[in-house]
Write a protein that holds these residues in place. Sequence first.
Motif, short mmCIF file in Angstrom:
data_model
loop_
_atom_site.label_atom_id
_atom_site.label_comp_id
_atom_site.label_asym_id
_atom_site.label_seq_id
_atom_site.Cartn_x
_atom_site.Cartn_y
_atom_site.Cartn_z
N ASP A 236 0.91 -1.06 0.08
CA ASP A 236 0.01 0.04 -0.11
C ASP A 236 0.82 1.19 -0.07
OD1 ASP A 236 -2.86 1.23 0.23
OD2 ASP A 236 -1.82 2.04 2.12
N ALA A 237 1.84 1.32 0.68
CA ALA A 237 2.70 2.35 0.69
C ALA A 237 3.66 2.56 -0.82
CB ALA A 237 4.01 2.03 1.80
N SER A 238 3.67 1.52 -1.22
CA SER A 238 4.21 1.76 -2.71
C SER A 238 3.21 2.35 -3.84
CB SER A 238 4.59 0.06 -3.37
OG SER A 238 5.77 -0.27 -2.28
N PHE A 239 1.89 1.90 -3.59
CA PHE A 239 1.03 2.32 -4.33
C PHE A 239 1.04 4.05 -4.15
CE2 PHE A 239 -1.51 -1.61 -4.03
CZ PHE A 239 -1.12 -2.09 -5.21
N GLN A 240 0.89 4.50 -2.88
CA GLN A 240 0.98 5.63 -2.45
C GLN A 240 1.92 6.52 -3.14
OE1 GLN A 240 -1.46 7.21 -0.72
NE2 GLN A 240 -0.65 9.05 -1.67
N ARG A 241 3.29 5.92 -3.19
CA ARG A 241 4.45 6.73 -3.62
C ARG A 241 4.31 6.75 -5.28
NH1 ARG A 241 7.33 3.47 0.21
NH2 ARG A 241 7.52 1.71 -1.37
N ALA A 242 3.90 5.56 -5.92
CA ALA A 242 3.59 5.84 -7.20
C ALA A 242 2.46 6.94 -7.50
CB ALA A 242 3.06 4.28 -7.87
N LEU A 243 1.47 6.93 -6.66
CA LEU A 243 0.55 7.93 -7.01
C LEU A 243 0.95 9.29 -6.78
CD1 LEU A 243 -2.74 6.29 -5.30
CD2 LEU A 243 -2.15 6.56 -7.82
N ASN A 244 1.77 9.65 -5.85
CA ASN A 244 2.43 10.71 -5.37
C ASN A 244 3.22 11.10 -6.71
OD1 ASN A 244 1.19 11.11 -3.03
ND2 ASN A 244 3.17 10.36 -1.71
N LYS A 245 4.20 10.25 -7.30
CA LYS A 245 4.84 10.53 -8.41
C LYS A 245 4.16 10.87 -9.56
CE LYS A 245 8.62 8.50 -11.31
NZ LYS A 245 9.35 7.31 -11.51
N ILE A 246 2.95 10.23 -9.99
CA ILE A 246 1.98 10.68 -11.01
C ILE A 246 1.50 12.00 -10.65
CG2 ILE A 246 -0.11 9.98 -12.04
CD1 ILE A 246 0.73 7.16 -11.53
N GLU A 247 1.11 12.21 -9.50
CA GLU A 247 0.58 13.49 -9.21
C GLU A 247 1.63 15.04 -9.43
OE1 GLU A 247 -2.15 16.28 -7.75
OE2 GLU A 247 -2.44 14.05 -8.03
N SER A 248 2.87 14.44 -9.10
CA SER A 248 3.63 15.37 -9.44
C SER A 248 4.10 15.90 -11.14
CB SER A 248 5.27 15.03 -8.76
OG SER A 248 5.72 14.05 -9.39
N GLN A 249 3.76 14.63 -11.80
CA GLN A 249 3.87 14.87 -13.35
C GLN A 249 2.49 15.30 -13.79
OE1 GLN A 249 5.61 11.18 -14.23
NE2 GLN A 249 7.20 11.42 -13.58
N ARG A 250 1.36 15.55 -13.08
CA ARG A 250 0.16 15.76 -13.78
C ARG A 250 0.23 17.23 -14.37
NH1 ARG A 250 -3.78 14.24 -9.78
NH2 ARG A 250 -3.64 12.13 -10.68
N VAL A 251 -0.49 17.31 -15.60
CA VAL A 251 -0.48 18.44 -16.07
C VAL A 251 -1.80 19.24 -16.24
CG1 VAL A 251 -0.15 19.56 -18.62
CG2 VAL A 251 1.47 17.73 -17.78
N THR A 252 -1.82 20.50 -15.74
CA THR A 252 -3.11 21.05 -15.67
C THR A 252 -3.68 22.00 -17.25
OG1 THR A 252 -3.03 21.09 -13.38
CG2 THR A 252 -4.64 22.57 -14.36
#
Length: 432
Positions: A236-252
Amino acid sequence: MSADEFLMDPAVGFADFLSPGVSPGDLPELDRLARARPLLSAFTTLFHGSEAEVLLRVLVLGEIGRTADAPRWSPEALRARFAFIDPVKLETVLRRLRDHALLRVVDSQYQLSDIGRNACAALAMLLELSGDEDVELGFLTAQIAGLQAVDGDTGDALQHLLGKLNDLTLHFEDAIASGSEFRIIAARRRLDANGRWLERGTALLRDLLADDDLPFERARLAQRIGLAQSRLARVDASFQRALNKIESQRVTLGGSGISSSDVAGWLRRLDSAALAALAADALAPCPDLTLLAGDHELLDRAEPTLSAEPAGDAATALPAPDDAPVAAAPPAEDLHLLERFAHRLGALTGPAALADVIPGSGFAQASYRMSLLALLRDAGASGDPAVEAGDGPVADFLRLAIDVRFTEHLQSLADDDIAAITVGEVLPRGAS
């Protein structure tokens, strides 16, 4: 006929399926299955034929076994209970179940045989767990609990459980390696759905390992299962780190507040016809080379090159030094909204829901506040020393002693600009 005679019987024809020189009597795996022929024959009886026939047999067998107070049924009671089934079809089903020892007739009344009741109980457990996403994990855990309660041999069940846990681990690792936000969220949801079975499996393993008479191989297998469950608990912690990385690369997209993930999610909900309609005027089967290298463009670039005189022995001395031009100060970024939001968060004395903190002044400003909270959560989770040493309104905001919690659920809002918002909360650090 004994199991050995059954395996060696030429009429059965087991030898036709084996390699030359191999005798069916030399295979312990076949011997075990041959001894269980009555039970296997019961399941063959149930599941042989079309799907409609199988469903009808399972329905009739399950209804007969469900009545515990009156386990014997007269033919008239059966016809009354299954009045919705054609009488000829019902008689065919009853005869097949009776001829293959799933039902027996005592004093002209029908009742389940021992094998039929065992098959009925096994099917009932599987049907009870069929609503879960991973029916195998629940069934295997229940099977181990039952065998352990009656001091049965749990070896095969433990092997199957270990295989299922390793399969789940590989599935989750593949989801993280894919980098797909949607696959990671789906895998995380699957992990949450199996959480109760993992907890019950852990309790069963504790009881199993507490037995001093447990064989060494069985104890070693239980420890391997414990390690597999520990890996799943950490994923679950790995899921959260992967989602945080995706969040930092998200384009608005501009100032709309719509991100690339929103667009991808919208596209995934469209059918193939709608996607083809969107791409009708946007894609071409091959590039239009006339636009890339037209005649006029080639002439415009070739003419000055061909008509230019050779440079010859041009002077190569550096120009005289001159003062560098003074550049105008770049326009300062308007951070008033960030400062007001930081002051509002700093004044919190207790938990506050996102629905109370985020909305206000339209969709664009609400999206800006939501992105600031995501940035604040990531900064608090990473503990970046650059944030602590930074200066300015942004660094001051990231140093706020505020915890941010998001969930995967949505709640509706009575707002003209915002239809729904993520369920979550912000609270001062250290508050319960």
